[in-house]
Design an enzyme around this catalytic site. Structure first.
Site: not given
Ligand code: S3P
Length: 448
Positions: A28-29, A33, A101, A129, A174, A327, A354
């Site tokens: 997902k991350s 991106r 988020g 949030r 974060s 996570d 979260k």
């Molecule tokens: C993420 C960062 C994390 C994670 C989220 C994905 C990201 O959040 O909990 O599921 O892709 O950068 P935080 O940056 O708030 O810790």
């Protein structure tokens, strides 16, 4: 405000012998991106293995609304024609990031140094949030933000006309905040510097370098100092998104607690900033091995083999490991319920902000299922009952949080009585094939 439609109650039931291969969707991350950086490059970026979950699809919509042309071939290959750094168009409509988020915070960063205005909203979870953690550093670049009380969405960002470069120490661990600042730094002149005390996932740094930005990370006693040269021309890329270790966590943990299980989860990225759960499970005595270890696209990758592990022991998870498994604490707490003794999880305040307050959500559901959980502001402990001894039998509230929903469904595979959840719909945000994948492995998961 967006929502997830009608709630989908689900339940999971005692299962045995999970077996076979689990094909996990894309990370997902990295998927978010890929779309955002593709939209900021000049030319066509091609992406395979993109996670087609709601969160990522919302980011694709947002990038289209800001001028990128994005198409998908029938075989699942995505093409992003970018607008170039600083080239975003002002969106006509409110940008709805749904549950994500990561989506909203990264996009706010990416547009904050362009002379456009955008209004962001999300679902009931996202709109609770905190966004000040992102809008505070974006203000240093010259962007303005007006949102609801407490720095909550809906929120309008007026991008800086003449952005300044920034030096910013991220006050909370974060990757989203770090990434928002780096993305904003792309369209500021000169050097933007981000300092993080604790290492968080480094996909933005790796991918920015891959897209041709000049970015360097120095590891010092004060933490990681990341320096980005502003206003590069990003070059389009061909990206094969690796499979998501955070999604792999669910079938892996299911196999560990379900009698007679032996599963293979191929091709999982083991980037050290993401792999803390697997290290922790092995320390607890999990029969979890890394097969066929190799490097792909500069990232360590392995096939995970997970077998039923009847002799798990509770451990103290080192707080400095928190960012690398942030996570995964909900599903770790499920495994901890089947271990002998107490599992302590400290330094995890971030879990409270979260998609839900994850300590509260898991503690409430686990207690309803007969497990003792103690908690404080930034810690919690789960007292394991050992295999075969966890009662279950409750309906757990998921608070629009995909990982809470999946964690309780994993719990019910090995409890004495079934475990129900009020709503499994949010699972589609990150792991749309969770239910068929788990049932194909042999898990009994039902709707209703
Ligand atoms: C993420 C960062 C994390 C994670 C989220 C994905 C990201 O959040 O909990 O599921 O892709 O950068 P935080 O940056 O708030 O810790």
């Amino acid at each position: 405000m967006s929502g997830h439609g009608t709630p989908t109650p689900m339940s999971s039931h005692a299962s045995t012998g999970l077996s076979g291969e689990a094909a996990i969707p894309g990370d997902k991350s990295i998927s978010h991106r890929s779309l955002i950086l593709g939209a900021l490059a000049v030319g066509e970026t091609t992406i395979t293995g993109l996670l087609e979950g709601e969160d990522v699809l919302d980011t694709a919509k947002a990038m289209r609304a800001m001028g990128a042309e994005i198409t998908r071939d029938d075989d699942g290959t995505w093409h992003v024609h970018g607008v170039g750094t600083g080239g975003f168009a002002e969106p006509d409509q409110v940008i709805d990031c749904g549950n994500s988020g990561t989506g909203v915070r990264l996009i706010m960063g990416a547009m904050a140094t362009s002379p456009i205005t955008a209004t962001f909203t999300g679902d009931a979870s996202l709109n609770k949030r905190p966004m000040a953690r992102v809008t505070d550093p974006l203000a240093l670049f010259g962007a303005q933000a007006v949102g609801r009380s407490g720095g909550r969405l809906p929120m309008t960002i007026v991008g800086a006309r003449d952005p300044l470069p920034v030096r910013y120490e991220v006050p909370v661990p974060s990757a989203q905040v770090k990434s928002a600042v780096l993305l904003a730094g792309l369209n500021a002149p000169g050097e933007t510097v981000v300092i993080e005390r604790e290492a968080t996932r480094d996909h933005s740094e790796r991918m920015l370098a891959g897209f041709g930005a000049t970015i360097a990370t120095e590891v010092t006693n004060e933490g990681r100092i990341i320096t980005l040269q502003g206003q590069p021309e990003l070059k389009p890329q061909t990206i094969a998104v690796p499979r998501d270790p955070s999604s792999a966590a669910f079938p892996v943990c299911a196999a560990l607690i379900t009698e007679g299980s032996d599963i293979l989860v191929p091709n999982i990225g083991l980037n050290p900033t993401r792999a803390g759960l697997f290290t922790t499970l092995r320390e607890m005595g999990a029969d979890l091995t890394y097969e066929n270890q190799r490097e792909e696209g500069g990232e360590p990758v392995a096939d995970l083999r997970a077998r039923f592990s009847p002799n798990l022991k509770g451990i103290s998870v080192p707080p400095d490991r928190a960012a690398s498994m942030i996570d995964e604490y909900p599903v770790l707490s499920v495994v901890a319920a089947f271990a002998e003794g107490k599992t302590e999880m400290r330094g995890v305040k971030e879990l409270r902000v979260k998609e839900s307050d994850r300590i509260d959500a898991m503690a409430t559901g686990l207690r309803a299922c007969g497990v003792t959980v103690d908690e404080g502001e930034d810690w919690w402990t789960v007292t394991g009952l050992g295999h075969g001894n966890v009662p279950g039998g409750a309906t757990c509230e998921t608070h629009l949080d995909h990982r809470i929903a999946m964690s309780f469904l994993i719990l019910g595979l090995a409890t004495r009585k079934p475990v129900s959840i009020d709503d499994g719909a949010p699972i589609a945000t990150s792991f749309p094939v969770f239910e068929p994948l788990m049932t194909t492995l042999g898990a009994t998961i039902r709707r209703g």
